[in-house]
Write a protein that holds these residues in place. Structure first.
Motif, PDB file in Angstrom:
ATOM      1  N   SER A 145       0.834  -1.208   0.000  1.00 11.49           N
ATOM      2  CA  SER A 145       0.000   0.000   0.000  1.00 11.49           C
ATOM      3  C   SER A 145       0.867   1.255   0.000  1.00 11.49           C
ATOM      4  CB  SER A 145      -0.926   0.009   1.218  1.00 11.49           C
ATOM      5  OG  SER A 145      -1.807  -1.100   1.183  1.00 11.49           O
ATOM      6  N   ALA A 146       1.933   1.205   0.831  1.00  6.76           N
ATOM      7  CA  ALA A 146       2.847   2.346   0.842  1.00  6.76           C
ATOM      8  C   ALA A 146       3.503   2.522  -0.517  1.00  6.76           C
ATOM      9  CB  ALA A 146       3.905   2.162   1.929  1.00  6.76           C
ATOM     10  N   GLY A 149       0.968   3.963  -2.852  1.00 11.20           N
ATOM     11  CA  GLY A 149       0.793   5.390  -2.589  1.00 11.20           C
ATOM     12  C   GLY A 149       1.925   6.221  -3.166  1.00 11.20           C
ATOM     13  N   VAL A 152       1.406   6.366  -6.918  1.00 11.07           N
ATOM     14  CA  VAL A 152       0.345   7.316  -7.281  1.00 11.07           C
ATOM     15  C   VAL A 152       0.841   8.748  -7.126  1.00 11.07           C
ATOM     16  CG1 VAL A 152      -1.943   8.166  -6.633  1.00 11.07           C
ATOM     17  CG2 VAL A 152      -1.522   5.715  -6.760  1.00 11.07           C
ATOM     18  N   LEU A 153       1.582   8.998  -6.055  1.00  7.83           N
ATOM     19  CA  LEU A 153       2.127  10.343  -5.843  1.00  7.83           C
ATOM     20  C   LEU A 153       3.093  10.705  -6.974  1.00  7.83           C
ATOM     21  CD1 LEU A 153       2.484  12.860  -4.111  1.00  7.83           C
ATOM     22  CD2 LEU A 153       4.277  11.639  -2.834  1.00  7.83           C
ATOM     23  N   THR A 156       1.082  11.419 -10.047  1.00  8.26           N
ATOM     24  CA  THR A 156       0.421  12.721  -9.953  1.00  8.26           C
ATOM     25  C   THR A 156       1.397  13.857 -10.222  1.00  8.26           C
ATOM     26  OG1 THR A 156      -1.141  11.820  -8.335  1.00  8.26           O
ATOM     27  CG2 THR A 156      -0.944  14.217  -8.467  1.00  8.26           C
TER      28      THR A 156
END
Length: 435
Positions: A145-146, A149, A152-153, A156
């Motif tokens: 999950s980390a 994340g 995704v960061l 983005t």
């Protein structure tokens, strides 16, 4: 362009993330499972050191308290549990440890590590440590999950940077496109502004230099047209005044000659006016006003050209009976176009020449035909400067006729190659008709 830049950047980042994130996810999983096995092995070794060798004779066997989520158990060589927690009978890991090996395995839903308890070079028991696989799996999911994340960061940030870079790259090109569109719409003063991209600045400078050269060329051409027309007006006006004053004389033999010369001078003056109108008003919106009846225009044109054809021994036939008697057309430009077509038939055609008019309700069709045969591609006839092979022309007449027709919202076409027939189509608005 902006979307393409963003797509390329996002695709590159996604490929990089896949190439990095997938191996990293596997490393995280393998590392967490290895860490848990190492933790179980350390706990089992610490417990094995504290086992009393006389536990089989009844002495108590004390095991250290296990960590949260872990279980410790002591088994004798008969696979019976003597202390701690675990299955009542030893499993495959315990049997392997009895052979003097440290066993790592997964039994059901547990990770298991079995460590032998040696004494006097003999294995007197086995310490079995275990923990649920779900605990490690939860840690793996947290790590993934980390990682997700972070991916995704990163994606983005990449999208934001790509969009900003796309704006930086696309803005000067869009500005250049707007200026080009302004030039298409007739604004020759539009110039592209400099940007922060050297390559685009080079294109903009080239565009501006080209536009400057084009504007100068057009200015010189317009100045030449205006100057030539202006200089022609004065002598033409003087010639008309001289001829008109000559008409006041009493010499009866001189009068017809003067009248014919005056008519030619006036016709030349109208020609200059039409050329000026065409040069100053290239758009169809600035059309000449219908001011002459079609029948009157045809009669005047026949009178003008009949003698020239008769002098060449050729017949000119004007079919005026089919012409609408109540419709007006722009006399000056239509007369010039018909003059070009008749002069073309006289210079390049053969045999008799026939001019006629067809009423098409919303348009008039003026046909000029001779008995010759068209020997070249019709489209080439209207190219300015194209004169054909050895005909001695300038290649301007038909191109001028085409431009004059376009300024009226009409067109000149070759409607037949054998016999050669040129057709002038002029739109007619019935509200302009004489009631």
């Amino acid at each position: 362009m902006r979307q393409r830049v963003v797509r390329v950047a996002v695709t590159a980042v996604l490929v990089a993330l896949v190439l990095l994130a997938v191996p990293l996810a596997l490393v995280i999983r393998s590392s967490l499972y290895a860490d848990q096995r190492d933790s179980l092995e350390r706990a089992a070794l610490a417990a094995a050191v504290r086992v009393n060798p006389d536990y089989r004779s009844g002495d108590p066997a004390e095991l250290p308290p296990p960590a949260t989520g872990e279980r410790l158990g002591l088994y004798d060589p008969q696979l019976t549990r003597h202390a701690g927690d675990g299955p009542a009978h030893g499993d495959a890991a315990v049997r392997r440890a009895l052979r003097g090996l440290v066993a790592h395995t997964q039994t059901g839903s547990d990770l298991v590590v079995a460590v032998p308890v040696p004494h006097d070079e003999t294995v007197i028991g086995v310490v079995r440590a275990s923990s649920p696989v779900s605990t490690v799996r939860n840690h793996v999911f947290l790590g993934w999950s980390a990682l997700l994340g972070a991916a995704v960061l990163a994606l983005t940030v990449a999208v934001l940077v790509a969009r900003r870079q796309a704006r930086v790259l696309a803005a000067p090109l869009e500005d250049l496109s707007r200026h080009s569109r302004a030039v298409v719409e007739g604004d020759l003063t539009a110039r592209a502004a400099p940007s922060t991209v050297p390559e685009i600045d080079q294109v903009a400078r080239t565009h501006n230099d080209m536009l400057h050269s084009l504007a100068e060329l057009l200015r010189h051409e317009r100045d030449f047209t205006a100057n030539a027309s202006h200089q022609l007006r004065t002598p033409l006006t003087g010639l008309q005044l001289t001829l008109e004053s000559g008409l006041d004389q009493s010499d009866a033999q001189l009068r017809p000659v003067l009248e014919e010369a005056l008519t030619s001078a006036r016709r030349l003056h109208h020609t200059v006016e039409e050329v000026l109108r065409l040069a100053g008003s290239p758009e169809p919106a600035h059309r000449a006003v219908p001011d002459r009846l079609v029948t009157q225009l045809l009669q005047e044109t026949e009178q003008r050209w009949h003698g020239l054809f008769a002098r060449d021994g050729r017949r000119l036939d004007f079919a005026v009976q089919d012409a609408p008697a109540d419709v007006r057309v722009p006399g000056g430009p239509v007369a010039e176009i018909l003059g070009v077509l008749l002069d073309n038939a006289r210079a390049h055609g053969h045999g008799s020449v026939r001019a006629s008019v067809r009423d098409l309700d919303d348009a008039l069709a003026f046909d000029v035909s001779d008995e010759g045969t068209l020997g070249i591609e019709p489209a080439l006839l209207f190219d300015r400067g194209h004169t054909g092979a050895g005909n001695g022309g300038t290649g301007i007449g038909l191109a001028l006729a085409r431009d004059l027709a376009a300024s009226l919202g009409g067109r000149v076409v070759v409607s037949s190659g054998r016999p050669t027939t040129f057709t002038l189509l002029i739109p007619v608005h019935r509200e302009d008709s004489v009631q």
